[in-house]
Design a protein around this motif. Structure first.
Motif, PDB file in Angstrom:
ATOM      1  N   SER A  35       1.244  -1.167  -0.064  1.00 18.24           N
ATOM      2  CA  SER A  35      -0.232   0.582  -0.299  1.00 18.24           C
ATOM      3  C   SER A  35       0.816   1.454   0.290  1.00 18.24           C
ATOM      4  O   SER A  35       0.571   2.426  -0.561  1.00 18.24           O
ATOM      5  N   LEU A  36       2.015   1.368   0.188  1.00 13.62           N
ATOM      6  CA  LEU A  36       2.770   1.851   0.419  1.00 13.62           C
ATOM      7  C   LEU A  36       3.288   2.829  -0.527  1.00 13.62           C
ATOM      8  O   LEU A  36       3.530   3.852  -1.455  1.00 13.62           O
ATOM      9  N   ASP A  37       3.638   1.421  -1.425  1.00 20.59           N
ATOM     10  CA  ASP A  37       4.677   1.373  -2.661  1.00 20.59           C
ATOM     11  C   ASP A  37       3.454   1.858  -3.753  1.00 20.59           C
ATOM     12  O   ASP A  37       3.609   3.146  -4.658  1.00 20.59           O
ATOM     13  N   LYS A  38       1.769   1.788  -3.431  1.00 20.43           N
ATOM     14  CA  LYS A  38       1.543   2.095  -4.602  1.00 20.43           C
ATOM     15  C   LYS A  38       1.413   4.041  -4.408  1.00 20.43           C
ATOM     16  O   LYS A  38       1.185   4.337  -5.224  1.00 20.43           O
ATOM     17  N   GLU A  39       1.240   4.784  -2.620  1.00 23.65           N
ATOM     18  CA  GLU A  39       1.616   5.846  -2.860  1.00 23.65           C
ATOM     19  C   GLU A  39       2.517   6.202  -3.286  1.00 23.65           C
ATOM     20  O   GLU A  39       2.393   7.212  -4.482  1.00 23.65           O
ATOM     21  N   GLU A 130      -6.884  12.896  -7.391  1.00 17.97           N
ATOM     22  CA  GLU A 130      -7.431  12.105  -5.936  1.00 17.97           C
ATOM     23  C   GLU A 130      -7.835  10.483  -5.794  1.00 17.97           C
ATOM     24  O   GLU A 130      -8.059  10.641  -4.385  1.00 17.97           O
ATOM     25  N   LYS A 131      -6.646   9.958  -6.667  1.00 17.59           N
ATOM     26  CA  LYS A 131      -6.335   8.786  -6.292  1.00 17.59           C
ATOM     27  C   LYS A 131      -4.702   8.436  -5.470  1.00 17.59           C
ATOM     28  O   LYS A 131      -5.335   8.070  -4.192  1.00 17.59           O
ATOM     29  N   LEU A 132      -4.497   9.406  -4.942  1.00 23.70           N
ATOM     30  CA  LEU A 132      -3.315   9.414  -3.966  1.00 23.70           C
ATOM     31  C   LEU A 132      -4.423   9.901  -3.231  1.00 23.70           C
ATOM     32  O   LEU A 132      -4.131   9.144  -1.687  1.00 23.70           O
ATOM     33  N   SER A 133      -5.511  10.193  -2.719  1.00 26.87           N
ATOM     34  CA  SER A 133      -6.296  10.958  -1.234  1.00 26.87           C
ATOM     35  C   SER A 133      -7.052   9.423  -0.999  1.00 26.87           C
ATOM     36  O   SER A 133      -6.803   8.786  -0.106  1.00 26.87           O
ATOM     37  N   LEU A 134      -7.418   8.409  -2.080  1.00 27.06           N
ATOM     38  CA  LEU A 134      -7.526   7.565  -1.731  1.00 27.06           C
ATOM     39  C   LEU A 134      -6.899   6.840  -1.470  1.00 27.06           C
ATOM     40  O   LEU A 134      -7.141   6.152  -0.310  1.00 27.06           O
ATOM     41  N   ALA A 135      -6.079   6.033  -2.303  1.00 26.58           N
ATOM     42  CA  ALA A 135      -4.472   5.379  -1.588  1.00 26.58           C
ATOM     43  C   ALA A 135      -4.361   5.721  -0.220  1.00 26.58           C
ATOM     44  O   ALA A 135      -4.061   4.968   0.803  1.00 26.58           O
ATOM     45  N   ALA A 136      -4.137   7.500  -0.302  1.00 27.22           N
ATOM     46  CA  ALA A 136      -3.423   7.473   1.281  1.00 27.22           C
ATOM     47  C   ALA A 136      -4.966   6.550   2.635  1.00 27.22           C
ATOM     48  O   ALA A 136      -4.602   6.486   4.020  1.00 27.22           O
TER      49      ALA A 136
END
Ligand SMILES: [Zn+2]
Length: 239
Positions: A35-39, A130-136
Motif C-alpha cells: 500500500s505504501l508503494d502504491k502511494e 484524487e487517486k492519491l487521497s484514496l490510496a492514503a
C-alpha cells in the motif's frame, strides 16, 4: 499413549506454530509495503506531470520572447521598406518579412500547443491527486487492520511460548535433548505421523514390526530410515 510421546507430539506442534509466526508477520508487513508503494508510485507520477508543466512553461516563455523579437523585426522591416528603392531590394525585404511571419505563426502554434499540454497535465495531476487521497485513506485502513493483526499475532505468540515453557518444564531433560538433536536437522518434521505404513518425514515404508510398535503407542519409536520420531495418526485425520 506413552506420556513422553504425547509430550513430544505437543512440543513439535508448538514449535511448528512458533516457526509459523515469522511468515505470518512477513505477510502482514508485505501488505503494508504494497500500500505504501502504491502511494509512492502515485506521488512519482504527480511529480513527473509537474516537471512536464515546468518544462512546457519554460518553452512557452522562450517562444514568447522569440515572438517579441519577431514583432520588433517586422516593425523594423516595415520602416525599411519605405526607404528601399530597387525592385531587388523590395523583393529581399518581402522575403525576409515572409520568413518572419512564418516564424511568428510557428511560435504562436507552439504556444497554443504548450498551453494545451499544460492544461492536460494539470488535469492529470488532479486525477492523480484524487487517486492519491484514496490510496492514503486505503493505507490508513490497512495500517489499522495490520495493527490489529500484529497485536493478535503478538498475543498468540505469547500464549504459544507460555504453553511451550510449561510443557518443557514438565519434560524429562533426556527426552528433550533427544528431541532437540533430531530437530537440528529435521526442523518441523521432527515428530511425524505414519500414514499407510509410511513415515511422513522421509516417505519410506516402515517395516511391520516398527509399524506395530507405532500403533501400540506405548513407546517412543523412530523411523528406521531417517530417525524421526513416529506416531500414530489421530482418529480425526483418519476419519
Ligand atoms: Zn522416516
Amino acid at each position: 499413549m506413552n506420556k513422553y510421546l504425547e509430550q513430544l507430539i505437543e512440543l513439535s506442534k508448538l514449535d511448528r506454530e512458533i516457526d509459523d509466526f515469522g511468515p505470518r508477520i512477513t505477510k502482514v508487513e508485505k501488505m503494508l509495503k504494497l500500500s505504501l508503494d502504491k502511494e509512492k508510485e502515485l506521488k512519482t507520477q504527480s511529480d513527473v506531470f509537474s516537471a512536464d508543466i515546468s518544462d512546457a512553461k519554460l518553452k512557452k516563455a522562450k517562444n514568447e520572447a522569440h515572438l517579441a523579437e519577431l514583432s520588433a523585426k517586422l516593425k523594423d522591416l516595415s520602416k525599411k521598406s519605405a526607404l528601399v528603392k530597387t525592385a531587388k531590394e523590395i523583393k529581399a525585404l518581402q522575403l525576409e518579412e515572409e520568413i518572419s511571419k512564418e516564424q511568428c505563426d510557428f511560435a504562436n502554434e507552439e504556444i497554443a500547443r504548450l498551453d494545451k499540454m499544460i492544461e492536460i497535465k494539470g488535469q492529470n495531476i488532479a486525477g492523480v491527486q484524487e487517486k492519491l487521497s484514496l490510496a492514503a485513506s486505503e493505507a490508513e485502513t490497512i495500517r489499522a487492520s495490520i495493527d490489529g493483526q500484529m497485536q493478535q499475532i503478538e498475543q498468540e505468540r505469547k500464549d504459544v511460548y507460555g504453553k511451550k515453557e510449561a510443557l518443557v518444564s514438565e519434560m524429562s531433560q533426556k527426552i528433550l535433548t533427544f528431541y532437540q538433536k533430531i530437530r537440528k536437522w529435521a526442523e518441523n518434521t521432527t515428530v511425524v505421523p505414519v500414514r499407510k505404513q509410511a513415515c511422513y518425514g522421509c516417505f519410506m515404508r516402515v517395516n511391520d514390526k516398527t509399524y506395530a510398535s507405532v500403533l501400540k503407542q506405548d513407546d517412543i519409536i523412530t523411523c528406521p530410515h531417517c530417525g524421526r520420531i513416529l506416531y500414530k495418526e489421530t482418529e480425526v485425520l483418519e476419519a
